[in-house]
Design a protein around this motif. Sequence first.
Motif, short mmCIF file in Angstrom:
data_model
loop_
_atom_site.label_atom_id
_atom_site.label_comp_id
_atom_site.label_asym_id
_atom_site.label_seq_id
_atom_site.Cartn_x
_atom_site.Cartn_y
_atom_site.Cartn_z
N SER A 74 1.06 -1.16 0.06
CA SER A 74 0.00 0.11 0.02
C SER A 74 1.00 1.23 -0.08
O SER A 74 2.19 1.27 0.09
N ARG A 75 0.24 2.51 -0.44
CA ARG A 75 1.01 3.69 -0.28
C ARG A 75 2.36 3.78 -0.80
O ARG A 75 3.37 4.18 -0.41
N LEU A 76 2.53 2.97 -2.12
CA LEU A 76 3.74 2.86 -2.55
C LEU A 76 4.48 4.11 -3.02
O LEU A 76 5.66 4.18 -2.98
N ASP A 77 3.75 5.17 -3.44
CA ASP A 77 4.22 6.14 -4.12
C ASP A 77 4.82 6.92 -2.96
O ASP A 77 6.26 7.50 -3.07
N ILE A 131 13.70 1.11 -9.27
CA ILE A 131 12.92 0.79 -10.65
C ILE A 131 12.14 -0.50 -10.55
O ILE A 131 10.94 -0.46 -11.14
N GLY A 132 12.24 -1.46 -9.64
CA GLY A 132 11.66 -2.55 -9.44
C GLY A 132 10.18 -2.05 -8.77
O GLY A 132 9.17 -2.48 -9.50
N LEU A 133 10.25 -1.00 -7.79
CA LEU A 133 8.92 -0.59 -7.30
C LEU A 133 8.22 0.08 -8.12
O LEU A 133 6.97 0.10 -8.19
N LEU A 134 8.80 0.92 -9.24
CA LEU A 134 7.95 1.80 -10.26
C LEU A 134 7.31 0.40 -11.19
O LEU A 134 6.23 0.79 -11.45
N LEU A 135 8.10 -0.65 -11.36
CA LEU A 135 7.35 -1.44 -12.18
C LEU A 135 5.98 -2.19 -11.54
O LEU A 135 5.12 -2.38 -12.18
N LEU A 136 6.38 -2.29 -10.27
CA LEU A 136 5.31 -2.88 -9.36
C LEU A 136 4.09 -1.89 -9.36
O LEU A 136 3.09 -2.19 -9.45
N TYR A 137 4.40 -0.52 -9.24
CA TYR A 137 3.30 0.27 -9.07
C TYR A 137 2.68 0.56 -10.59
O TYR A 137 1.35 0.75 -10.54
#
Length: 331
Positions: A114-117, A168-174
């Motif tokens: 949650s709240r990844l941004d 980068i990985g979190l951006l792909l996840l997002y």
Amino acid sequence: MKKKLQQPNENIRMQLLVLVVGLLLLFAKFLAYYLTNSNAILTDALESIINVVAGGFSLYSLVLSARPKDLNHPYGHGKIEFVAATLEGSLILVAGGAIILKSFYNLFEPQVISRLDAGMYLIAVSGVINFIVGYITERRGNSANSMVLVAGGKHLKTDAYSTAGILIGLLLLYLTGQVWLDSVVAILFGAFICYTGYRILRASLAGIMDEADYELLQRIVRVLNDNRRENWIDIHNLRVIKYGNTLHIDCHLTVPWYLTVLEAHEEVEAVGALVREQIDPDIELFIHTDPCIEVSCPICTKADCKVRRAPPRKRVEWDLDKVIADKKHGI
């Protein structure tokens, strides 16, 4: 002398800054993990714990290594820096292994993200700060010959690189919503963290075991060869030992056998002055003088020698293999 006294204090202040920054970033990363519940962000947060623990021990080691020599420690207290770097490398390996195990578990038992941004913003800022502090710390460590600062700086820079990859990985996840990407990214960078720990551990153990620093030895040999005097017939059995930020060099210097003690001492002083000027002003040298023997005559370039037993045939260029061997040079 003033520079030598100031240098340990500057190293301590630098490490204190690293420790304070590490504590602030530790709070920021765990806040990001609390907001997101992301394994990848937990990877960064756990490594920050290692940064703080290792940074605290490194600070202690710098304080201890700055103490002057005493009867119980005739070479000073600098070896503690290798112990600190060993601890840091070991802790990094443990953290990397824990991250990999947890992430493998969450591949099969995924958790809600949650709240990844908000988490990404916090991690990005911490990564930039880590890189800047790491760059400054490593640069200071190289100029001061401090293994603790170099290891800490490399660790912080590596942390910043892994943060960039995690982002980068979190951006792909997002963008995709694929929760499994979080654990895969954490596993990859957990392995990278383990490799970093191995490299730091390998270098620190090499220092504890007094492993030869061939790059430094080659620099010393090059300086000696390019500036040799005619009374320096050969230099052999050259060794370098590192105690914290102090280098100890010992070698054998072959000089004409008929030199007086005072004259031979002047040649020793000339070698020491050259190495301190060209390599490091704080180097300690222990130079043993050897008298030349008959096999030295063909390589001796001394022009006014009145007791020569053989004409000069050629000048032997000193290289690493010749100078570190415990053997007088000849043809």
